[in-house]
Design an enzyme around this catalytic site. Structure first.
Site, PDB file in Angstrom:
ATOM      1  N   ASP A   1      35.462   8.099  11.785  1.00 50.56           N
ATOM      2  CA  ASP A   1      35.729   7.336  10.568  1.00 50.56           C
ATOM      3  C   ASP A   1      36.780   8.062   9.733  1.00 50.56           C
ATOM      4  O   ASP A   1      37.753   8.582  10.259  1.00 50.56           O
ATOM      5  CB  ASP A   1      34.408   7.123   9.816  1.00 50.56           C
TER       6      ASP A   1
ATOM      7  N   ARG B   1      41.025  -7.598   6.556  1.00 53.00           N
ATOM      8  CA  ARG B   1      41.196  -7.022   5.219  1.00 53.00           C
ATOM      9  C   ARG B   1      41.840  -5.658   5.361  1.00 53.00           C
ATOM     10  O   ARG B   1      41.842  -5.058   6.443  1.00 53.00           O
ATOM     11  CB  ARG B   1      39.850  -6.886   4.508  1.00 53.00           C
TER      12      ARG B   1
ATOM     13  N   ASN C   1      41.346   3.190  10.448  1.00 59.24           N
ATOM     14  CA  ASN C   1      40.607   4.215   9.727  1.00 59.24           C
ATOM     15  C   ASN C   1      41.271   5.575   9.895  1.00 59.24           C
ATOM     16  O   ASN C   1      42.234   5.745  10.650  1.00 59.24           O
ATOM     17  CB  ASN C   1      39.160   4.291  10.244  1.00 59.24           C
TER      18      ASN C   1
END
Length: 293
Positions: A200, A103, A151
């Site tokens: 992240d 995704r 990310n």
């Protein structure tokens, strides 16, 4: 250095709160819950919050568009929509070269009005993702492969460097860009393999420092322009996910967080898990670039 005061901008229990963006036009903070696919917006002055559920399984990213709306990453499809996430129109579908069990995840617009966004493995361990540039006409060009969880995309103030993270490889890279925004080289900024930290989401401040959330690490970190980690700030939650500077003067650092992966005893000990946090006095941000659509 003393830890700053950490406030609550919006109390919630988001499963995977992510991708906060300051929309200066509306003076609102926008962010998403990826796995309960919902687009949120907050007026920090009043505390008023709006939420619009989105179709699909995942809402993997958000960007602001020059026309006043938003660009949303729904599963493997990019749509343009009104600022509240309604009236969506398909802009692009990720090319067939992408593995079906992936995704879209985490994107940011560069100074040329192009979106950079990656794909990630839904099982979180296979290197089947990649990094794409999306042009305003919807053309998606793959620039890097062999990615597990894309990310942490952010850009230097001069637009000549991009940072990109593979969270499950524990790596963050610095990518040099030419005057058109095309990548010319890639070098390693940080390697957390030894500690298994999960870098992240990220953003850049006006001084060119890179701020990054450490998922499952309970903290955010700042890289100085020379690449040194020169500040770490402990948070009252285990899972910070992403961050941005916002507010009228871009001096509030907003941090999204998640309840994902936390067992019941940890959730009970972390009542702010899944909330949006706010921290003052850490610097000043830069306006978000707008996707040229």
């Amino acid at each position: 250095m003393k830890n700053p005061v950490i406030e609550v901008a919006h109390r919630a229990a988001a499963q995977l709160g992510e991708t906060p963006l300051w929309d200066a036009r509306a003076q609102r903070l926008r962010w998403i819950d990826i796995e309960k696919p919902t687009l949120y917006s907050l007026d920090p002055e009043t505390g008023a919050t709006d939420a619009t559920e989105q179709p699909g399984t995942y809402l993997g990213g958000i960007a602001l568009t020059r026309s006043g709306g938003v660009l949303l990453a729904r599963d493997l499809t990019l749509v343009t929509a009104s600022a509240d996430g309604t009236n969506a129109r398909v802009l692009a579908v990720t090319p067939d070269e992408t593995h079906p069990d992936t995704r879209l995840n985490d994107g940011r617009v560069d100074c040329h009005g192009q979106l950079w966004i990656g794909t990630m493995d839904n099982e979180l361990h296979r290197s089947i993702g990649g990094l794409y540039r999306v042009d305003p006409d919807g053309t998606m060009t793959r620039h890097f492969s062999d990615v597990v969880v894309s990310n942490g995309i952010a850009f230097a103030p001069d637009g000549r460097r991009m940072w990109f993270t593979d969270t499950r490889r524990h790596l963050t890279w610095t990518i040099t860009l030419d005057e058109t925004g095309a990548p010319t080289s890639r070098g390693l900024l940080s390697d957390f393999t030894a500690t298994a930290d999960r870098p992240d989401g990220a953003c850049v401040d006006a001084d060119g420092c890179l701020w990054q959330a450490v998922f499952a690490g309970g903290r955010i970190i700042r890289y100085a322009p020379d690449g040194r980690i020169d500040r770490e700030i402990a948070l009252p939650v285990s899972n910070p996910t992403c961050l941005c500077f916002g507010g009228p003067d871009l001096k509030t650092l907003f941090v999204t967080t998640a309840t994902k992966f936390l067992p019941p005893d940890v959730l009970a000990a972390e009542p702010l898990a899944g909330s949006v946090l706010a921290i003052q006095g850490l610097g000043q941000g830069l306006p978000e670039h707008l996707f040229d659509a």
